[in-house]
Design a protein around this motif. Structure first.
Motif, PDB file in Angstrom:
ATOM      1  N   SER A 204       0.813  -1.218   0.000  1.00  0.00           N
ATOM      2  CA  SER A 204       0.000   0.000   0.000  1.00  0.00           C
ATOM      3  C   SER A 204       0.845   1.265   0.000  1.00  0.00           C
ATOM      4  O   SER A 204       0.314   2.377  -0.141  1.00  0.00           O
TER       5      SER A 204
ATOM      6  N   CYS B  20       2.407   2.150  -2.375  1.00  0.00           N
ATOM      7  CA  CYS B  20       2.180   2.727  -3.701  1.00  0.00           C
ATOM      8  C   CYS B  20       1.241   3.930  -3.627  1.00  0.00           C
ATOM      9  O   CYS B  20       1.252   4.787  -4.521  1.00  0.00           O
ATOM     10  N   ASN B  21       0.433   4.015  -2.561  1.00  0.00           N
ATOM     11  CA  ASN B  21      -0.463   5.155  -2.390  1.00  0.00           C
ATOM     12  C   ASN B  21       0.296   6.448  -2.093  1.00  0.00           C
ATOM     13  O   ASN B  21      -0.195   7.538  -2.403  1.00  0.00           O
ATOM     14  N   THR B  22       1.460   6.337  -1.456  1.00  0.00           N
ATOM     15  CA  THR B  22       2.187   7.526  -1.019  1.00  0.00           C
ATOM     16  C   THR B  22       3.414   7.833  -1.864  1.00  0.00           C
ATOM     17  O   THR B  22       3.881   8.966  -1.860  1.00  0.00           O
TER      18      THR B  22
ATOM     19  N   HIS C 255       3.667  11.020  -4.208  1.00  0.00           N
ATOM     20  CA  HIS C 255       2.455  11.734  -3.815  1.00  0.00           C
ATOM     21  C   HIS C 255       2.522  13.165  -4.337  1.00  0.00           C
ATOM     22  O   HIS C 255       3.557  13.824  -4.219  1.00  0.00           O
TER      23      HIS C 255
ATOM     24  N   HIS D 133     -11.897  11.856   1.643  1.00  0.00           N
ATOM     25  CA  HIS D 133     -11.451  10.715   0.845  1.00  0.00           C
ATOM     26  C   HIS D 133     -12.556   9.668   0.877  1.00  0.00           C
ATOM     27  O   HIS D 133     -12.963   9.216   1.940  1.00  0.00           O
TER      28      HIS D 133
ATOM     29  N   GLN E 149     -10.528   4.150  -2.396  1.00  0.00           N
ATOM     30  CA  GLN E 149      -9.164   3.989  -2.895  1.00  0.00           C
ATOM     31  C   GLN E 149      -8.986   2.559  -3.376  1.00  0.00           C
ATOM     32  O   GLN E 149      -9.533   1.615  -2.787  1.00  0.00           O
TER      33      GLN E 149
ATOM     34  N   PHE F 232      -5.820  -0.047  -5.413  1.00  0.00           N
ATOM     35  CA  PHE F 232      -4.525  -0.174  -6.084  1.00  0.00           C
ATOM     36  C   PHE F 232      -4.377  -1.577  -6.647  1.00  0.00           C
ATOM     37  O   PHE F 232      -4.874  -2.547  -6.087  1.00  0.00           O
TER      38      PHE F 232
ATOM     39  N   VAL G  39      -3.022   3.205  -9.245  1.00  0.00           N
ATOM     40  CA  VAL G  39      -3.724   3.635  -8.027  1.00  0.00           C
ATOM     41  C   VAL G  39      -4.894   4.524  -8.429  1.00  0.00           C
ATOM     42  O   VAL G  39      -4.721   5.483  -9.187  1.00  0.00           O
TER      43      VAL G  39
ATOM     44  N   GLN H 140      -8.018   6.881  -6.926  1.00  0.00           N
ATOM     45  CA  GLN H 140      -8.480   7.601  -5.739  1.00  0.00           C
ATOM     46  C   GLN H 140      -9.806   8.294  -6.038  1.00  0.00           C
ATOM     47  O   GLN H 140      -9.964   8.899  -7.098  1.00  0.00           O
TER      48      GLN H 140
ATOM     49  N   ASP I 106       1.183  12.944   2.943  1.00  0.00           N
ATOM     50  CA  ASP I 106      -0.136  13.576   2.960  1.00  0.00           C
ATOM     51  C   ASP I 106      -0.184  14.578   4.110  1.00  0.00           C
ATOM     52  O   ASP I 106      -0.407  14.208   5.262  1.00  0.00           O
TER      53      ASP I 106
ATOM     54  N   LEU J 253      -6.036   6.702   4.033  1.00  0.00           N
ATOM     55  CA  LEU J 253      -5.022   5.793   3.497  1.00  0.00           C
ATOM     56  C   LEU J 253      -4.251   5.081   4.594  1.00  0.00           C
ATOM     57  O   LEU J 253      -3.699   4.003   4.359  1.00  0.00           O
TER      58      LEU J 253
END
Length: 287
Positions: free
Chosen positions: A55, A57-59, A62, A81, A84, A86, A136, A138, A187, A211
């Motif tokens: 996870s 990969c979410n940040t 960024h 949010h 989400q 991925f 990803v 969002q 974030d 997230l």
């Protein structure tokens, strides 16, 4: 919001050089290392044999807190949010250089008094090989921007979970400082740190990043479904249904038996579902 500008708006590609220390910091922001005797947790926070939590990969790459740009005219204080997802195409390296390619896919108008739903996508590439590592997606809930039209195809919403008792449960305790640690992974929305900004958004104190809650669910999926091997996790999708407050215990409830495993997350202290309609797909263990 400026819908015409959003239709042609393009964030600049984001290049991100990161080291193993950032990979460890991300895992610490998910509470890994809370049990100093747990070898499975140690693999994500110790440089020898280090593994990256998928996870992350979410940040990686960024784009920062761009939603408050004046020209977009989005009521950013009211943005939440919503969902989400991925998909992992190749194992996330513990250090390297990655490129994030961002695009806005759609805006769905829910009505003047209901807000709008904006969906955007990040393609995460290895800078040197140009291999696609992750896709990803969002989804943001623009609570103050309904009734202004939309564009694009928002796609299907995640399906509801079975109305039954879960097949397995994992509890993960969080610490009061978890949002302050997690935000160091990129974030920096002040709603997760500043009590005054949180109050303006309608909360009595800062809330946890959605997230981060997804990352906690990722922890549980890796432990429950992947035997501790993060390379087996191929896909995750979640809906953020209620805010989480730092310090709460998150209970991950699993429903197995299909091609994909479904799950939800519950705040134990409030007995409230905070992450819903989760789906995880994992590969078989290596022979």
């Amino acid at each position: 919001m400026n819908l015409e500008l959003l239709q042609r708006f393009k964030l600049d590609d984001k290049n991100h050089d990161y080291r193993a220390s950032e990979t460890i910091l991300y895992a610490l922001g998910l509470g890994y290392g809370s049990d100093s005797t747990d070898e499975e947790q140690l693999a994500f926070v110790y440089e020898k044999g280090l593994k990256a939590v998928p996870s992350m990969c979410n940040t990686i790459a960024h784009p920062g807190f761009w939603i408050d740009r004046p020209e977009l005219d989005i009521d950013w204080v009211k943005v939440l949010h919503a969902e989400q997802a991925f998909e992992i195409h190749s194992t996330i390296p513990v250090e390297g250089r990655m490129r994030g390619d961002y695009s806005i896919l759609s805006v769905e108008d829910k009505g003047a008094d209901k807000g709008a739903i904006m969906k955007m996508q990040k393609k995460l590439y290895d800078h040197y090989s140009n291999d696609l590592c992750a896709t990803v997606t969002q989804t943001l809930f623009l609570r103050g921007d309904g009734g202004q039209g939309g564009f694009g195809d928002p796609g299907a919403a995640p399906a509801a979970l079975p109305d039954a008792e879960p097949d397995a449960v994992i509890d993960i305790a969080t610490i009061p400082q978890i949002a302050l640690i997690y935000r160091l992974s990129g974030d920096l929305n002040p709603i997760h740190a500043s009590p005054s900004v949180a109050r303006k958004a309608g909360f009595d104190r800062p809330i946890l990043h959605g997230l981060c809650t997804m990352g906690l669910a990722t922890r549980a999926v890796i432990s429950q479904l992947c035997g501790g091997d993060p390379s087996r996790l191929r896909f995750m999708e979640v809906r953020f249904s209620k805010p989480v407050f730092p310090g709460e215990t998150i209970r991950v409830e699993f429903y197995t038996g299909g091609d994909a495993v479904r799950f939800r997350c519950r705040s134990v202290e409030r007995d409230l579902v905070v992450l819903d309609r989760g789906t995880a797909r994992v590969s078989a263990p290596a022979a």
